[in-house]
Design a protein around this motif. Structure first.
Motif: not given
Length: 154
Positions: A89-94, A111-116, A45-47, A127-128
């Motif tokens: 992308v498993r999940a994304l929020a902004a 934030a974005v979560s992915c498998p790796h 997860t990257a934020l 995204l940003i």
């Protein structure tokens, strides 16, 4: 027959990975955005948190305000859908703040979560960067010396 890492459904993009998109006049929450991208199939997860800094272009920033076009949330969705289509992308929020802010306030949280982790970093950066360049949100800065400026899409 041996499985490859992409055979598991968790290695792919989620059906509807966009969990939270908003333009708000109220203070933003890193915790809310982080919770929104939680996914059991995500290994990374990257934020990114954008804050109001005390300077810009060599001048002291006193305060600033963000305003947006009525289409800003729709444009956020378009950008988010594009990122979700390009990465697993498993999940994304902004969320982005509008209104008057002071130094230290949170202006944007994505934030974005992915498998790796590598995919998560790349997708979050995309995204940003794309939100900054494509969503009609503008920044009005007032400097300590009384001068001011408008900054293009933010």
């Amino acid at each position: 027959m041996a499985s490859t890492q992409h055979d598991h459904p968790g290695e792919q993009a989620a059906q509807d990975p966009i969990r939270l998109l908003a333009v708000r006049e109220t203070p933003l929450s890193v915790d809310e955005v982080f919770r929104a991208v939680g996914d059991d199939a995500a290994g990374g997860t990257a934020l990114f948190v954008g804050t109001v800094r005390n300077h810009d272009g060599g001048a002291d920033v006193d305060r600033l305000g963000y305003s947006c076009h009525p289409t800003a949330e729709a444009e956020m969705r378009r950008v988010a859908e594009k990122v979700a289509a390009e990465y697993p992308v498993r999940a994304l929020a902004a969320v982005h703040r509008v209104g008057d802010l002071t130094v230290g306030d949170l202006a944007v949280v994505v934030a974005v979560s992915c498998p790796h982790r590598g995919e998560a970093f790349e997708a979050c950066r995309k995204l940003i960067d794309d939100l900054k360049h494509e969503v009609p949100i503008w920044k009005h800065q007032t400097f300590a010396d009384g001068t001011e400026e408008w900054v293009g899409a933010c």
